[in-house]
Design a protein around this motif. Structure first.
Motif, short mmCIF file in Angstrom:
data_model
loop_
_atom_site.label_atom_id
_atom_site.label_comp_id
_atom_site.label_asym_id
_atom_site.label_seq_id
_atom_site.Cartn_x
_atom_site.Cartn_y
_atom_site.Cartn_z
N VAL A 75 0.66 -1.11 -0.06
CA VAL A 75 0.03 0.21 0.01
C VAL A 75 0.90 1.15 0.02
N ARG A 76 1.93 1.16 0.84
CA ARG A 76 2.84 2.38 0.98
C ARG A 76 3.22 2.53 -0.49
N GLY A 77 3.93 1.54 -1.05
CA GLY A 77 4.59 1.88 -2.57
C GLY A 77 3.47 2.15 -3.32
N GLN A 78 2.18 1.68 -3.53
CA GLN A 78 1.34 2.32 -4.25
C GLN A 78 1.02 3.70 -4.33
N PHE A 79 0.96 4.19 -2.88
CA PHE A 79 0.63 5.25 -2.66
C PHE A 79 1.74 6.47 -2.75
N PHE A 80 3.00 5.91 -2.80
CA PHE A 80 4.07 6.69 -3.12
C PHE A 80 3.86 7.24 -4.70
N SER A 81 3.22 6.34 -5.53
CA SER A 81 3.29 6.93 -6.94
C SER A 81 2.01 7.29 -7.16
N ILE A 82 0.64 7.03 -6.57
CA ILE A 82 -0.55 7.59 -6.73
C ILE A 82 -0.39 9.08 -6.37
N ARG A 83 0.37 9.42 -5.34
CA ARG A 83 0.20 10.60 -4.61
C ARG A 83 0.70 11.63 -5.39
N GLU A 84 1.46 11.16 -6.49
CA GLU A 84 2.04 12.25 -7.47
C GLU A 84 0.77 12.57 -8.63
N GLN A 85 -0.20 11.99 -8.68
CA GLN A 85 -0.99 11.90 -9.93
C GLN A 85 -2.13 13.17 -9.77
N GLU A 86 -2.40 13.77 -10.87
CA GLU A 86 -3.19 14.80 -10.97
C GLU A 86 -4.32 14.82 -10.05
N TYR A 87 -5.00 13.66 -10.14
CA TYR A 87 -6.48 13.61 -9.43
C TYR A 87 -6.08 13.75 -8.01
N VAL A 88 -5.12 13.19 -7.51
CA VAL A 88 -4.84 13.47 -6.04
C VAL A 88 -4.68 15.11 -5.52
N GLU A 89 -4.05 15.48 -6.70
CA GLU A 89 -3.94 17.03 -6.36
C GLU A 89 -5.15 17.93 -6.65
N ALA A 90 -6.07 17.36 -7.48
CA ALA A 90 -7.29 17.87 -7.61
C ALA A 90 -8.17 17.87 -6.38
N THR A 91 -7.85 16.53 -5.76
CA THR A 91 -8.81 16.47 -4.41
C THR A 91 -8.24 17.63 -3.40
N ARG A 92 -7.03 17.80 -3.63
CA ARG A 92 -6.48 18.97 -2.53
C ARG A 92 -6.99 20.15 -2.92
#
Lengths: 306, 348
Positions: free
Chosen positions: B225-242
């Motif tokens: 999960v940590r590894g996945q989150f490391f990469s997912i965190r950089e994606q645009e939709y995550v930035e969008a939620t912020r």
């Protein structure tokens, strides 16, 4: 490089502290003194036992004392035999080491051989056979394999003796060693195959082929060498699983190693002995992995930098 | 998200999974096992703890002759008398036990009034254990234990692993350092030893076993999960939620976690299998689920003494085989699932 070495060692010490704290808490629920003396013991003798075990002190003091003793190599005394746990473990190291090392050796040699053979001709019957046998190896817990071996090779076929130590003859080593080797063998074979196929698909292998090298040479000299890296990691990681496996295998084959001592201690809830054996296994595992990491650091600069 | 062909990704995965022969067989066998475990009382001839001491250690395929007697303590589970012959005389039933000794019981104390109801010649399909309990019955009830251990322990492991892995991967920094330290400490113990250690700490029993296995097996999940989150965190939709002002928890669990689901699902099928092995190993050492609750590990241990004697291998063989089959189908299913969910495998 020195920096990398220091960082690595410091972190290992940090992890070991955590390991020791976890180990400290391995004790039966409730009051261990009461558990040991039984329900009918009077409160005075329970109190005396608590004092003897150091349970009357506050928890941080107990942990501190445990660590101080540990640093001096003192793991406490077995409740069942009243012997020093350290001594008991040390005198049993050779038996377990013999079993574990021969097993991992067999598993590595045969596993790599099988994996390479499977990758040589992928999707043929050799490959399918290797994959399905290894899946079977992964699916069977070591103690079940051990019992089935005792049944078929010991009782039905009478090829090998089904319990006893090597001092009675080399044939006593065969069944426990093979039993212990099965799971790591299966996994090493799969990893080798996957890694081999991965490497074979890379550009430099194609280049080697293109410049006219025989496929055997490409396969063995160029591909195999690079394919073995993940295999080494697997072997060192599986060494720990193997050590845990000895707990069951030594019981089944009556092999007088650390595992048998641990097994007997668990049945009697002899917790200093359980703590000692678990801690020993964990420390060996951490040591093996740290050494493996350091060796990589030397070989592969990429590891150092990450 | 949709694939180039316009299918949803989970639908695509399902289509691929169905084409994988191994995975389909695995699913079917697994389904049968689950049904058997749930329907245990209806498909087994006895109660798992009913002892018929006269019939101890009988081989597979043994036919018994028994009279069912009312059990005052538990009306649902009749007491069982092994007989060699019986005869009705008035209000009494005279019978001889397997050794030939004659006895008499009042008919009113038997189950039902008619021989069809109180007498039967049951088949002990897989034989009996040393207390004369039916092995088949215990095997099926043991399946219940194994499957519940897999389900419950794996749920505990998932909860801890996802939570810690998500925190480490999302916040990084010191949270990541502390959690990774914990992961490394737990990882220093071979899983089965940790399970044994926690079982000693928590004591013997049903729930203790679930918890001991659960809290020993979360590290792999946390790492993935940590590894996945490391990469997912950089994606645009995550930035969008912020940018939209969503709270961290909402972002983590509603938006990031579903996108990390694939590897987590694959890992939990493997974890399910490992939990079954761990429970059996625990019961084999005498920790874990306690008698009279039947468990495969205990049955194997019980049969172990008879192996060296060269008799009644079934007592060890049948529970071993059941466990091997269970773990094997879970692994095959997991492999199929991995291939189906992996976008890198070619679309065949």
């Amino acid at each position: 490089m020195i920096n990398y070495l220091l960082r690595k060692i410091l972190y290992t010490i940090l992890v070991l502290i955590g390991v020791v704290v976890v180990t400290f808490f391995i004790r039966p629920p409730g009051d261990p003194a009461r558990v040991l003396l039984g329900q009918r013991a009077d409160s005075a003798s329970v109190e005396a036992m608590r004092e003897q075990l150091g349970l009357d002190k506050p928890l941080p003091v107990q942990i501190g004392k445990y660590i101080i003793n540990l640093v001096q190599g003192d793991l406490g005394r077995s409740i069942a035999t009243n012997r020093s746990v350290t001594e008991t473990i040390l005198e049993r190291v050779p038996a377990t080491a013999l079993l574990a090392l021969t097993s991992i050796f067999i598993a590595t040699v045969l596993g790599v051989l099988l994996g390479v053979t499977a990758a040589w001709k992928p999707n043929t019957w050799v490959d399918t056979l290797t994959l399905s046998t290894s899946l079977l190896g992964i699916s069977l817990p070591a103690f079940v394999v051990g019992l089935l071996f005792v049944l078929f090779f010991g009782v039905v076929l009478e090829w090998f003796p089904n319990s006893g130590y090597i001092d009675r003859g080399i044939e006593y080593l065969v069944l426990p060693m093979v039993t212990l080797a099965i799971r790591p063998l299966a996994i090493i074979a799969r990893i080798t195959r996957a890694s081999m196929l991965d490497v074979l698909g890379q550009d430099y292998v194609r280049t080697a082929r293109a410049k006219g090298l025989s496929s055997r040479k490409v396969f063995l000299k160029h591909a195999l060498r690079n394919a073995l890296n993940p295999v080494v990691t697997t072997v060192s990681a599986w060494f720990a699983g193997l050590l845990a496996g000895t707990y069951f295998i030594e019981f089944i084959f009556n092999w007088p190693g650390i595992g048998l001592a641990a097994f007997n201690a668990i049945e009697k809830l002899d917790y200093p002995m359980i703590q000692g054996t678990v801690l020993f296994t964990a420390v060996v595992f951490v040591a093996v992995n740290t050494v493996a990491d350091l060796v990589y650091g030397f070989i592969d600069p990429k590891v150092r930098l990450s | 998200m949709t694939s180039p062909t316009g299918e949803s990704l989970s639908r695509l995965a399902w289509r691929r999974l169905r084409k994988n022969k191994g995975a389909v067989i695995g699913m079917i066998v697994l389904g049968i096992m689950i049904v058997m475990a749930i329907a245990a009382p209806f498909i087994t001839p006895f109660d798992p703890s009913t002892q018929i001491l006269e019939y101890s250690v009988k081989p597979a395929g043994f036919h018994g002759k028994v009279i069912y007697k009312k059990n005052l303590a538990d009306p649902n589970v009749p007491s069982i008398l092994a007989v060699s012959s019986y005869e009705e005389v008035g209000d009494s039933v005279f019978y001889r036990d397997p050794a030939g000794e004659p006895y008499r019981v009042a008919r009113s104390t038997l189950v039902g009034t008619d021989p069809h109801e109180y007498y039967s010649e049951p088949l002990f399909l897989l034989g009996t254990d040393r207390f004369g309990r039916d092995l088949f019955t215990r095997l099926v009830y043991g399946m219940r234990v194994s499957l519940s251990v897999g389900l419950i322990s794996e749920s505990i492991a998932l909860a801890i692993g996802i939570f810690l892995g998500a925190l480490a991967g999302y916040y990084r920094g010191w949270a990541d350092d502390v959690i990774m330290w914990m992961v490394n400490v737990v990882w220093s113990f071979p899983t089965i030893l940790l399970v044994v250690a926690f079982s000693v700490i928590l004591g013997k029993g049903y729930w203790q076993t679930f918890v001991a296995i659960g809290i020993s097996s979360w590290v792999d999940i946390a790492r993935i999960v940590r590894g996945q989150f490391f990469s997912i965190r950089e994606q645009e939709y995550v930035e969008a939620t912020r940018a939209l002002g969503f709270g961290s928890m909402r972002t983590i669990f509603r938006h990031m976690l579903p996108n990390a689901a694939g590897p987590i699902i694959v890992l939990s099928t493997a974890g399910f299998a490992t939990a079954i092995i761990a429970e059996a190993s625990l019961s084999f050492i005498g920790l874990g689920v306690q008698p009279p609750t039947p468990s495969w590990g205990q049955m194997i241990k019980d049969g172990y003494g008879y192996i060296a004697l060269g008799t009644n291998w079934g007592m060890t063989l049948f529970p071993s085989l059941s466990m091997a089959i269970g773990v094997l189908v879970l692994n095959v299913f997991g492999d199929g699932l991995r291939d189906a969910l992996d976008p890198k495998t070619s679309q065949r």
